[in-house]
Motif scaffolding. Structure first.
Motif, PDB file in Angstrom:
ATOM      1  N   PRO A 107       2.697 135.695  36.687  1.00 45.05           N
ATOM      2  CA  PRO A 107       1.741 136.785  36.879  1.00 45.05           C
ATOM      3  C   PRO A 107       1.382 136.944  38.355  1.00 45.05           C
ATOM      4  N   CYS A 108       1.113 138.163  38.744  1.00 47.54           N
ATOM      5  CA  CYS A 108       0.711 138.406  40.129  1.00 47.54           C
ATOM      6  C   CYS A 108      -0.651 137.752  40.364  1.00 47.54           C
ATOM      7  N   PRO A 109      -0.771 136.897  41.367  1.00 45.81           N
ATOM      8  CA  PRO A 109      -2.026 136.174  41.571  1.00 45.81           C
ATOM      9  C   PRO A 109      -3.137 137.079  42.102  1.00 45.81           C
ATOM     10  N   PRO A 110      -4.389 136.673  41.908  1.00 48.63           N
ATOM     11  CA  PRO A 110      -5.529 137.468  42.364  1.00 48.63           C
ATOM     12  C   PRO A 110      -5.823 137.241  43.844  1.00 48.63           C
ATOM     13  N   ILE A 111      -4.866 137.564  44.687  1.00 45.63           N
ATOM     14  CA  ILE A 111      -5.015 137.435  46.133  1.00 45.63           C
ATOM     15  C   ILE A 111      -4.646 138.776  46.762  1.00 45.63           C
ATOM     16  N   PRO A 112      -5.129 139.052  47.970  1.00 44.58           N
ATOM     17  CA  PRO A 112      -4.826 140.348  48.589  1.00 44.58           C
ATOM     18  C   PRO A 112      -3.376 140.433  49.032  1.00 44.58           C
ATOM     19  N   LEU A 113      -2.639 141.320  48.397  1.00 44.93           N
ATOM     20  CA  LEU A 113      -1.242 141.557  48.747  1.00 44.93           C
ATOM     21  C   LEU A 113      -1.055 143.039  49.054  1.00 44.93           C
ATOM     22  N   ARG A 114      -0.165 143.333  49.963  1.00 43.32           N
ATOM     23  CA  ARG A 114       0.213 144.734  50.161  1.00 43.32           C
ATOM     24  C   ARG A 114       0.968 145.217  48.944  1.00 43.32           C
ATOM     25  N   HIS A 115       0.883 146.517  48.691  1.00 44.71           N
ATOM     26  CA  HIS A 115       1.574 147.108  47.553  1.00 44.71           C
ATOM     27  C   HIS A 115       2.902 147.690  48.015  1.00 44.71           C
ATOM     28  N   ALA A 116       3.887 147.630  47.137  1.00 47.12           N
ATOM     29  CA  ALA A 116       5.223 148.105  47.495  1.00 47.12           C
ATOM     30  C   ALA A 116       5.205 149.567  47.911  1.00 47.12           C
ATOM     31  N   GLU A 117       4.409 150.372  47.223  1.00 40.85           N
ATOM     32  CA  GLU A 117       4.373 151.792  47.575  1.00 40.85           C
ATOM     33  C   GLU A 117       3.779 152.008  48.966  1.00 40.85           C
ATOM     34  N   GLN A 118       2.911 151.085  49.419  1.00 37.71           N
ATOM     35  CA  GLN A 118       2.386 151.166  50.779  1.00 37.71           C
ATOM     36  C   GLN A 118       3.469 150.785  51.793  1.00 37.71           C
ATOM     37  N   ARG A 119       4.177 149.721  51.498  1.00 36.01           N
ATOM     38  CA  ARG A 119       5.196 149.257  52.435  1.00 36.01           C
ATOM     39  C   ARG A 119       6.332 150.251  52.601  1.00 36.01           C
ATOM     40  N   LEU A 120       6.627 151.004  51.547  1.00 41.00           N
ATOM     41  CA  LEU A 120       7.756 151.939  51.594  1.00 41.00           C
ATOM     42  C   LEU A 120       7.330 153.380  51.866  1.00 41.00           C
ATOM     43  N   ALA A 121       6.043 153.591  52.087  1.00 39.95           N
ATOM     44  CA  ALA A 121       5.531 154.961  52.219  1.00 39.95           C
ATOM     45  C   ALA A 121       6.204 155.727  53.354  1.00 39.95           C
ATOM     46  N   ARG A 122       6.504 155.057  54.455  1.00 36.81           N
ATOM     47  CA  ARG A 122       7.102 155.745  55.614  1.00 36.81           C
ATOM     48  C   ARG A 122       8.552 156.108  55.373  1.00 36.81           C
ATOM     49  N   TYR A 123       9.170 155.526  54.367  1.00 33.15           N
ATOM     50  CA  TYR A 123      10.614 155.637  54.227  1.00 33.15           C
ATOM     51  C   TYR A 123      11.067 156.419  53.003  1.00 33.15           C
ATOM     52  N   ALA A 124      10.172 156.688  52.094  1.00 34.42           N
ATOM     53  CA  ALA A 124      10.546 157.442  50.904  1.00 34.42           C
ATOM     54  C   ALA A 124      10.908 158.872  51.285  1.00 34.42           C
ATOM     55  N   ALA A 125      11.886 159.431  50.587  1.00 32.05           N
ATOM     56  CA  ALA A 125      12.300 160.800  50.886  1.00 32.05           C
ATOM     57  C   ALA A 125      11.204 161.792  50.543  1.00 32.05           C
ATOM     58  N   ARG A 126      10.459 161.515  49.473  1.00 34.22           N
ATOM     59  CA  ARG A 126       9.381 162.404  49.046  1.00 34.22           C
ATOM     60  C   ARG A 126       8.183 161.565  48.622  1.00 34.22           C
ATOM     61  N   PRO A 127       6.964 162.015  48.894  1.00 34.85           N
ATOM     62  CA  PRO A 127       5.781 161.238  48.519  1.00 34.85           C
ATOM     63  C   PRO A 127       5.721 160.911  47.033  1.00 34.85           C
TER      64      PRO A 127
END
Length: 267
Positions: A128-148
């Motif tokens: 399970p994903c632990p209860p710690i602050p992690l960046r989200h994948a959609e945030q990390r890839l936001a600059r690179y996706a072809a469309r929002p």
């Protein structure tokens, strides 16, 4: 960007004494040459055992990665070396791990390491994903996706490693273990299999073969074709940015692999 490496002996005496409070007196030091993100990386042998130490200066701009690894480690000890201690001393932030005797994963077609990596991917998917602050994948890839609107494909509640460089996978006779959790992320469960597929292409697999290996991971089977397409495009855009200018041979290989996968998925 790589980080300059210095010998363990060049640490301040107080920092080395703080490490050796956990290890006992160090009898042998073997510097590690692999990896890009640590100023200190060495294997230490003492009367109490063998350890791996890595670290950065406390004022380094990426010192947050030390905290991230320390936070994640208790949750991934079944598939990662155990963290013995985090040492903050005399301007240094150091992580001391149990040492693992193994070799870096061989991702080439036909490698006997591939099934062991699949098994580790399967085990990771069960944590399970632990209860710690992690960046989200959609945030990390936001600059690179072809469309929002593509970003929703990357969102999810799974714990992801995301950095499947073969030197981050140590293979023993029994299993593959993951090191370097600095880029741990929360996102769609299938993304780690996708990140691994890209590395397989870089090591000589064609895209169909890479995706076939990814399909051995149950989470991959839940991915939509649209999501995989969007992911391949985002990775190609990211590696194009990383490789701008005069990329080193390793980066150039990743740029080529990402473009190959993008073209396979979208042409």
């Amino acid at each position: 960007m790589t980080t300059s490496r210095i010998p363990y002996a060049d640490l301040p005496d107080t920092a080395r004494r703080a490490v050796e409070a956990h290890t006992g007196p160090v009898l042998k030091v073997e510097s590690e040459t692999e990896g890009f993100n640590s100023s200190i990386a060495a294997r230490l042998t003492s009367p109490t055992g063998t350890y791996y130490v890595k670290g950065l200066r406390a004022d380094h701009r990426r010192v947050w990665t030390q905290a991230r690894e320390a936070e994640v480690n208790p949750y991934v000890r079944g598939i990662a070396p155990a963290l013995i201690a985090r040492v903050e001393s005399d301007g240094w932030d150091l992580l001391l791990f149990e040492a693992v005797d193994g070799h870096h994963a061989d991702y080439r077609p036909g490698s006997p390491d591939l099934p062991k990596v699949v098994a580790t991917l399967r085990r990771l998917a069960e944590i399970p994903c632990p209860p710690i602050p992690l960046r989200h994948a959609e945030q990390r890839l936001a600059r690179y996706a072809a469309r929002p609107e593509n970003l929703a494909q990357f969102a999810g509640d799974a714990l992801l490693h995301t950095d499947w460089h073969n030197t981050n996978v140590l293979v023993t006779d029994q299993r593959a273990r993951l090191v370097d959790w600095a880029w741990a992320t929360k996102g769609a469960p299938w993304l780690d299999a996708g990140y691994w597929a890209l590395w397989l292409i870089a090591f000589g697999h064609d895209p169909a073969s890479a995706e076939e290996w990814a399909s051995h991971v149950p989470t991959w089977q839940a991915a939509s074709a649209e999501g995989i397409n969007a992911f391949a495009v985002a990775n190609a855009n990211m590696w194009d940015e990383i490789g701008e200018g005069d990329p080193d041979p390793w980066t150039a290989r990743m740029v080529g692999a990402a473009r190959t996968w993008r073209d396979y998925r979208t042409v």
